[in-house]
Scaffold this motif. Structure first.
Motif, PDB file in Angstrom:
ATOM      1  N   VAL A 101       0.834  -1.206   0.000  1.00 15.32           N
ATOM      2  CA  VAL A 101       0.000   0.000   0.000  1.00 15.32           C
ATOM      3  C   VAL A 101       0.866   1.251   0.000  1.00 15.32           C
ATOM      4  CG1 VAL A 101      -1.600   1.354   1.410  1.00 15.32           C
ATOM      5  CG2 VAL A 101      -2.043  -1.056   1.007  1.00 15.32           C
ATOM      6  N   LEU A 102       1.932   1.253   0.816  1.00 10.89           N
ATOM      7  CA  LEU A 102       2.846   2.388   0.818  1.00 10.89           C
ATOM      8  C   LEU A 102       3.531   2.550  -0.543  1.00 10.89           C
ATOM      9  CD1 LEU A 102       4.471   2.023   4.357  1.00 10.89           C
ATOM     10  CD2 LEU A 102       2.713   3.650   3.629  1.00 10.89           C
ATOM     11  N   TRP A 103       3.838   1.436  -1.168  1.00  7.80           N
ATOM     12  CA  TRP A 103       4.441   1.480  -2.506  1.00  7.80           C
ATOM     13  C   TRP A 103       3.499   2.148  -3.506  1.00  7.80           C
ATOM     14  CZ3 TRP A 103       6.171  -3.633  -5.357  1.00  7.80           C
ATOM     15  CH2 TRP A 103       6.707  -3.304  -6.608  1.00  7.80           C
ATOM     16  N   ALA A 104       2.255   1.700  -3.539  1.00  5.95           N
ATOM     17  CA  ALA A 104       1.283   2.272  -4.468  1.00  5.95           C
ATOM     18  C   ALA A 104       1.002   3.742  -4.144  1.00  5.95           C
ATOM     19  CB  ALA A 104      -0.014   1.455  -4.427  1.00  5.95           C
ATOM     20  N   THR A 105       0.940   4.078  -2.860  1.00  4.92           N
ATOM     21  CA  THR A 105       0.683   5.461  -2.467  1.00  4.92           C
ATOM     22  C   THR A 105       1.808   6.377  -2.911  1.00  4.92           C
ATOM     23  OG1 THR A 105      -0.584   4.706  -0.552  1.00  4.92           O
ATOM     24  CG2 THR A 105       0.224   6.968  -0.512  1.00  4.92           C
ATOM     25  N   ARG A 106       3.041   5.918  -2.721  1.00  9.14           N
ATOM     26  CA  ARG A 106       4.195   6.720  -3.123  1.00  9.14           C
ATOM     27  C   ARG A 106       4.215   6.948  -4.642  1.00  9.14           C
ATOM     28  NH1 ARG A 106       8.482   9.826  -0.883  1.00  9.14           N
ATOM     29  NH2 ARG A 106      10.218   9.786  -2.368  1.00  9.14           N
ATOM     30  N   ALA A 107       3.961   5.906  -5.384  1.00 11.95           N
ATOM     31  CA  ALA A 107       3.999   6.022  -6.848  1.00 11.95           C
ATOM     32  C   ALA A 107       2.894   6.950  -7.362  1.00 11.95           C
ATOM     33  CB  ALA A 107       3.870   4.644  -7.481  1.00 11.95           C
ATOM     34  N   CYS A 108       1.685   6.782  -6.864  1.00 10.10           N
ATOM     35  CA  CYS A 108       0.563   7.581  -7.357  1.00 10.10           C
ATOM     36  C   CYS A 108       0.708   9.044  -6.953  1.00 10.10           C
ATOM     37  CB  CYS A 108      -0.748   7.010  -6.820  1.00 10.10           C
ATOM     38  SG  CYS A 108      -2.229   7.803  -7.497  1.00 10.10           S
ATOM     39  N   SER A 109       1.101   9.310  -5.725  1.00 11.19           N
ATOM     40  CA  SER A 109       1.242  10.702  -5.281  1.00 11.19           C
ATOM     41  C   SER A 109       2.361  11.411  -6.035  1.00 11.19           C
ATOM     42  CB  SER A 109       1.496  10.747  -3.774  1.00 11.19           C
ATOM     43  OG  SER A 109       2.684  10.028  -3.444  1.00 11.19           O
ATOM     44  N   ASN A 110       3.465  10.729  -6.302  1.00  5.65           N
ATOM     45  CA  ASN A 110       4.542  11.354  -7.071  1.00  5.65           C
ATOM     46  C   ASN A 110       4.096  11.699  -8.484  1.00  5.65           C
ATOM     47  OD1 ASN A 110       6.335  11.269  -4.954  1.00  5.65           O
ATOM     48  ND2 ASN A 110       7.379   9.411  -5.635  1.00  5.65           N
ATOM     49  N   LEU A 111       3.320  10.816  -9.092  1.00 10.72           N
ATOM     50  CA  LEU A 111       2.840  11.094 -10.441  1.00 10.72           C
ATOM     51  C   LEU A 111       1.868  12.266 -10.457  1.00 10.72           C
ATOM     52  CD1 LEU A 111       2.280   7.495 -11.871  1.00 10.72           C
ATOM     53  CD2 LEU A 111       4.025   9.132 -12.548  1.00 10.72           C
ATOM     54  N   VAL A 112       0.970  12.325  -9.508  1.00  8.79           N
ATOM     55  CA  VAL A 112      -0.001  13.423  -9.465  1.00  8.79           C
ATOM     56  C   VAL A 112       0.699  14.756  -9.236  1.00  8.79           C
ATOM     57  CG1 VAL A 112      -1.966  14.370  -8.204  1.00  8.79           C
ATOM     58  CG2 VAL A 112      -1.895  11.946  -8.729  1.00  8.79           C
ATOM     59  N   VAL A 113       1.648  14.769  -8.313  1.00  9.70           N
ATOM     60  CA  VAL A 113       2.354  16.009  -7.992  1.00  9.70           C
ATOM     61  C   VAL A 113       3.202  16.488  -9.169  1.00  9.70           C
ATOM     62  CG1 VAL A 113       4.147  16.978  -6.511  1.00  9.70           C
ATOM     63  CG2 VAL A 113       2.320  15.632  -5.513  1.00  9.70           C
ATOM     64  N   SER A 114       3.839  15.543  -9.883  1.00  9.47           N
ATOM     65  CA  SER A 114       4.727  15.925 -10.981  1.00  9.47           C
ATOM     66  C   SER A 114       3.980  16.315 -12.253  1.00  9.47           C
ATOM     67  CB  SER A 114       5.690  14.775 -11.288  1.00  9.47           C
ATOM     68  OG  SER A 114       4.974  13.609 -11.663  1.00  9.47           O
ATOM     69  N   LEU A 115       2.804  15.749 -12.482  1.00  5.36           N
ATOM     70  CA  LEU A 115       2.072  16.029 -13.712  1.00  5.36           C
ATOM     71  C   LEU A 115       1.142  17.228 -13.600  1.00  5.36           C
ATOM     72  CD1 LEU A 115       1.114  12.447 -14.950  1.00  5.36           C
ATOM     73  CD2 LEU A 115       2.914  13.931 -15.808  1.00  5.36           C
ATOM     74  N   ALA A 116       0.648  17.527 -12.418  1.00  9.87           N
ATOM     75  CA  ALA A 116      -0.315  18.610 -12.241  1.00  9.87           C
ATOM     76  C   ALA A 116       0.378  19.844 -11.675  1.00  9.87           C
ATOM     77  CB  ALA A 116      -1.446  18.173 -11.316  1.00  9.87           C
ATOM     78  N   ASP A 117      -0.134  20.990 -12.065  1.00 11.73           N
ATOM     79  CA  ASP A 117       0.403  22.252 -11.553  1.00 11.73           C
ATOM     80  C   ASP A 117      -0.129  22.509 -10.143  1.00 11.73           C
ATOM     81  OD1 ASP A 117       1.625  22.562 -13.993  1.00 11.73           O
ATOM     82  OD2 ASP A 117       0.016  23.817 -14.828  1.00 11.73           O
ATOM     83  N   GLY A 118       0.751  22.965  -9.291  1.00 14.06           N
ATOM     84  CA  GLY A 118       0.357  23.280  -7.923  1.00 14.06           C
ATOM     85  C   GLY A 118       0.207  22.082  -7.022  1.00 14.06           C
ATOM     86  N   GLY A 119       0.709  20.924  -7.443  1.00 13.90           N
ATOM     87  CA  GLY A 119       0.565  19.736  -6.610  1.00 13.90           C
ATOM     88  C   GLY A 119       1.587  19.633  -5.508  1.00 13.90           C
ATOM     89  N   GLU A 120       2.715  20.293  -5.686  1.00 16.11           N
ATOM     90  CA  GLU A 120       3.768  20.202  -4.669  1.00 16.11           C
ATOM     91  C   GLU A 120       3.329  20.820  -3.351  1.00 16.11           C
ATOM     92  OE1 GLU A 120       7.221  18.791  -3.257  1.00 16.11           O
ATOM     93  OE2 GLU A 120       6.575  18.555  -5.346  1.00 16.11           O
ATOM     94  N   GLU A 121       2.484  21.832  -3.391  1.00 15.46           N
ATOM     95  CA  GLU A 121       2.031  22.480  -2.166  1.00 15.46           C
ATOM     96  C   GLU A 121       1.111  21.588  -1.332  1.00 15.46           C
ATOM     97  OE1 GLU A 121       0.130  26.016  -3.394  1.00 15.46           O
ATOM     98  OE2 GLU A 121       1.895  26.844  -4.449  1.00 15.46           O
ATOM     99  N   HIS A 122       0.456  20.640  -1.985  1.00 16.15           N
ATOM    100  CA  HIS A 122      -0.522  19.792  -1.295  1.00 16.15           C
ATOM    101  C   HIS A 122      -0.105  18.323  -1.369  1.00 16.15           C
ATOM    102  CE1 HIS A 122      -3.043  23.407  -1.489  1.00 16.15           C
ATOM    103  NE2 HIS A 122      -2.826  23.428  -2.809  1.00 16.15           N
ATOM    104  N   ARG A 123       1.172  18.067  -1.320  1.00 13.39           N
ATOM    105  CA  ARG A 123       1.655  16.691  -1.426  1.00 13.39           C
ATOM    106  C   ARG A 123       1.119  15.818  -0.298  1.00 13.39           C
ATOM    107  NH1 ARG A 123       6.003  13.719  -3.577  1.00 13.39           N
ATOM    108  NH2 ARG A 123       6.763  15.553  -4.721  1.00 13.39           N
TER     109      ARG A 123
END
Length: 256
Positions: free
Chosen positions: A214-236
């Motif tokens: 679960v931690l593996w999947a969470t890390r992968a999905c959150s990194n992709l969302v933050v890197s692809l979307a604008d303003g995602g780093e503030e709400h990581r």
């Protein structure tokens, strides 16, 4: 006083004149035969049996293509050539090389390649969804509809959460969310495959293994969302929490 009517005599002798009239009345009429044209115009291509002349006289198609004649092929079979046609998978929008690159990028949760995920697709997520359903079926759990429903709800949930956090700067669409959630489902698919070999009695072991995936999947999905979307780093943190809830629900389907 009775009247007498003159009755003409009837001839029953079967004379030649009466027999001829009888045969003339009984003779059947000949069947109707339409007149055939004396010659068939050879200017119409589809009326000609010469394939080469029909192909030569046929007009070009709307896209510039012409009808190929049987002499253009090596044999006399007249079969069309499909060398210029696109592969069927490309016409359907399925690119196996891109699916493999995106799936391989999820294997390293600490260094996810965001470049290959810019072009979102649903072919890979559907394949991972079917793989998860298959492993669950091998475990004796028929959950095709449940898993599909959770994938749809999870994608909508992540889409709403991120756009509420980002506000007007949010540029993450629902198609991209579904693609990211689907590809990040790979650790859960691996958890479902591993759980087939872990006995049901080993409860703590199953929970520890499930937590790691679960931690593996969470890390992968959150990194992709933050890197692809604008303003995602503030709400990581909040995005990671939403992804953690999503894949925790999927893991509960596997371990219970």
């Amino acid at each position: 006083m009775t009247k007498e009517f003159a009755i003409p005599p009837v001839d029953f002798s079967g004379g030649s004149t009466a027999g001829a009239n009888f045969q003339q009345r009984r003779a059947p009429a000949p069947p109707f035969q339409p007149r055939r044209p004396s010659s068939v115009s050879s200017s119409i291509p589809f009326m000609s049996f010469d394939a080469a002349s029909a192909a030569a006289s046929a007009p070009a198609g709307p896209f510039g293509g012409t009808i190929a004649s049987s002499s253009s092929f090596g044999g006399g079979g007249g079969y069309a050539s499909f060398e210029d046609e696109e592969p069927l998978l490309d016409e359907l929008g399925i690119h196996p090389d891109q699916i493999w690159k995106k799936t391989r990028s999820i294997l390293n949760p600490f260094r996810v390649n965001k470049t290959v995920h810019k072009d979102s697709d649903l072919s890979g997520p559907i394949f991972l969804y079917l793989a998860l359903c298959l492993f669950q079926l091998l475990a004796g759990k028929i959950q095709f509809g449940v898993i599909l429903g959770w994938v749809v709800v999870s994608s909508i949930f992540l889409y709403i959460v991120f756009n509420m956090l980002a506000g007007r700067n949010g540029n993450l669409n629902l198609h991209t969310c579904t693609s990211l959630v689907g590809y990040s489902l790979l650790p859960v698919v691996m958890l479902s495959a591993v759980s087939l070999f872990v006995p049901q009695g080993a409860g703590p072991v199953r929970f520890v293994i499930a937590a790691a995936f679960v931690l593996w999947a969470t890390r992968a999905c959150s990194n992709l969302v933050v890197s692809l979307a604008d303003g995602g780093e503030e709400h990581r943190g909040l995005i990671s929490y939403a992804c953690f809830l999503i894949y925790t629900l999927f893991s509960l389907l596997v371990i219970f």
